[in-house]
Design a protein around this motif. Sequence first.
Motif, PDB file in Angstrom:
ATOM      1  N   UNK A 234       0.873  -1.170   0.000  1.00 54.93           N
ATOM      2  CA  UNK A 234       0.000   0.000   0.000  1.00 54.93           C
ATOM      3  C   UNK A 234       0.909   1.219   0.000  1.00 54.93           C
ATOM      4  N   UNK A 235       0.743   2.120  -0.972  1.00 54.99           N
ATOM      5  CA  UNK A 235       1.642   3.271  -1.021  1.00 54.99           C
ATOM      6  C   UNK A 235       1.177   4.374  -0.061  1.00 54.99           C
ATOM      7  N   UNK A 236       1.905   5.476  -0.056  1.00 47.11           N
ATOM      8  CA  UNK A 236       1.653   6.538   0.920  1.00 47.11           C
ATOM      9  C   UNK A 236       0.247   7.114   0.852  1.00 47.11           C
ATOM     10  N   UNK A 237      -0.396   7.036  -0.317  1.00 42.02           N
ATOM     11  CA  UNK A 237      -1.740   7.608  -0.477  1.00 42.02           C
ATOM     12  C   UNK A 237      -2.836   6.565  -0.273  1.00 42.02           C
TER      13      UNK A 237
ATOM     14  N   UNK B 226      -5.072   7.711   4.219  1.00 44.23           N
ATOM     15  CA  UNK B 226      -3.836   7.493   4.974  1.00 44.23           C
ATOM     16  C   UNK B 226      -3.267   8.816   5.483  1.00 44.23           C
ATOM     17  N   UNK B 227      -3.574   9.905   4.758  1.00 44.77           N
ATOM     18  CA  UNK B 227      -2.956  11.197   5.084  1.00 44.77           C
ATOM     19  C   UNK B 227      -3.998  12.173   5.623  1.00 44.77           C
ATOM     20  N   UNK B 228      -3.586  13.075   6.501  1.00 38.90           N
ATOM     21  CA  UNK B 228      -4.495  14.137   6.911  1.00 38.90           C
ATOM     22  C   UNK B 228      -4.840  15.003   5.691  1.00 38.90           C
TER      23      UNK B 228
ATOM     24  N   UNK C 280      -2.422  17.534   4.021  1.00 38.55           N
ATOM     25  CA  UNK C 280      -1.304  17.106   3.180  1.00 38.55           C
ATOM     26  C   UNK C 280      -1.596  17.380   1.708  1.00 38.55           C
TER      27      UNK C 280
END
Lengths: 463, 266
Positions: free
Chosen positions: B50-53, B92-94, B97
Amino acid sequence: MTANGSVRPSYAQIRAWLDAMPIEALDVKRREAELLFRRIGITFAVYGEGGDPERLIPFDLIPRIIAAEEWARMSRGLTQRVRALNAFLADIYGNGEILRAGKVPEELVFKNESWRPEMQGMQPAAGAWTHVAGIDIVRVDADQFYVLEDNCRTPSGVSYMLENREAMLRLFPDLVSSHRIAPVARYPEELLETLKSAAPPACRSDPTVVLLTPGPLNSAYYEHSFLADEMGVELVEGADLFVDDGLVWMRTTEGPKRVDVIYRRIDDEYLDPLSFKPDSMLGVAGLFAAYRAGAVTIANAVGTGIADDKAVYPYVPEMIRFYLGEEPLLQNVPTYLCGRPDDRAYVLDRLHELVVKEARGSGGYGMLIGPHSTAAQRDKFTALIKARPEDYVAQPTLALSTVPCFVESGIAPRHVDLRPFVLVGRDIRIIPGGLTRVAMREGSLVVNSSQGGGTKDTWVLES
Amino acid sequence: MKLRIRHETAHDYEAPSASTVQLIRLTPRSHGGQRVRYWRVGDGSWPSFEDGFGNWTQFRAVQRPHGRVRVVAEGEVETVDTQGVLRDTRETLPVGAYLRETGRTHPDDAIRALAEDVLRSANTELDRLHTLMQLVRDKVDWVVGATESTTTAAEALAHGRGVCQDHAQLFCSAARLLGMPARYVSGYFWPGEDGRDEPASHAWAEGFVPALGWVGFDAANRQCPTDRYVRVAIGLDSFAAAPVHGVHFGSGADSLAVTVRVDADQ
């Protein structure tokens, strides 16, 4: 030397040794030292200055002495700080608690070039992010240590720490043996153990470690080959590695060999043309994907630059309180972020007494030392700060302590800093000492080797 | 609506390539507006993460001389129309971001002027995003082949012509200037039986409206995504959300053929 000009007690023997040594004899030793370093081939290419790329970093013969109890205090502070920096990285790329608590402004992180969204959710093996951290420390008086900056990406200089001790042993064996000095020679071994302890959990056998270098044109190439040699691991360039079946392999004469840990001395953007700079020829296509899939450890972790960014630095004491519930043992230098209007106004008003640095810079380039600056230089920085305020931070000049150095005019006090190397794997280890950098010009506060700074051996005395 | 999708990407190399490594973001995830009934990428054996996004990403390497590399993704997704409003997506990100600029979405003066136009003509956040969607499409004609995969938002606006990727990136760039988090989406669009265009990989954008959450905006088609859309990958720009992105080492020229088929059961 202390601020009032007296000599610290730990220097008593050095004092007696210097008193007994004629200046001419020191001069002979200095030339001997230079030959020694030339023969080893330890040189430092200086960016952007032209001239001799194989220039030696000046080596000062007089060791810098740190008493046992001073070191004990410093190393407690270092452990604390590096634990907090690692907790910060795990948090920033994890749940972001410190952002939600409002202790660090969100946009400082998310709009920062050093933050890597690709790393979100990553959980590096052993929870280690900054496998090697170099923390630059100065002392202003007997009890106060200040951290000038944290280096969490690919800090260099440890080879000088090791070679300087080697040189002192050869030049002044009697002086060395008359002190009880904590040894530094175990560093490569400790580094290797640290790297192995952070191998991916899936790695069952003895982990294979390699050192990834950008190549011989890099200014720290000597250190890369030196460390690989000392650790007994392969020194590789991007073209020596490849990704297949989800794993990372090294080309060897006996066929491909699986790689578990990569101690990389190349920057994030150059690691993998597939995930970062597409035109980079230094990296390995697919490396970042293999890393995210947990097949390999990259040390230091990708994206650690957000922890040593100069605009994030002012928040480190808050990180220590937030993650560890402790008060910082090492002090932070008060720092003004020119991106904040109040700070900017203050800085522009007092350029003549402040040090201005680029928030993303390193190596002492693009710096203004207010008290030593000309009106023209201050005008230039006023324009720079107004054009791109977020790119600059400013700090007061500290009343740094000095240590005795052997310079052209004889023995004289010079300003120094210290870069101890903190290793983070399953546990935190610190080799007693570090790299002492010397501002060789009288009154100068800039110790960077790229700015003509020198080094000297650092002796941590055992009690 | 039930959408059956088959997506094939084939690279053909004139002279055999010694090495190809690909990142593949071709796996849709279920959320409020879509349920993935089944899905398959390649033979299902490629390593993934799973990538950062939050995109489910495969990567595959071919490390022996080869003339062709093919990636096939296929499956079936059931969709409902939510007027573009997203629910229960993997985050995954606020949100903050997604205010970050990237090389491809870096604003220039023309994009700043576009954002100011939006500010003048619309008051609420939702209105602004709708206005922006129309303005982006007004300023950039949909012309296939006028831009490349690496064209930036600023270049596309200066050019006045581009494809869905350019519309989506320009939307993201201007929305962020307005202080609204925005992101790039890659996926599929079924144009309908009477659709003039062949189905293809599609791209649009999402903007964040505090009262609603993430809302999709397809500037190329001047509409918010409906049940004719399948959302696959997100990112800060087209590079981060690229369906198939590869690096190959070889001397000869290569050609790329992408075939997408979308069938619908209404």
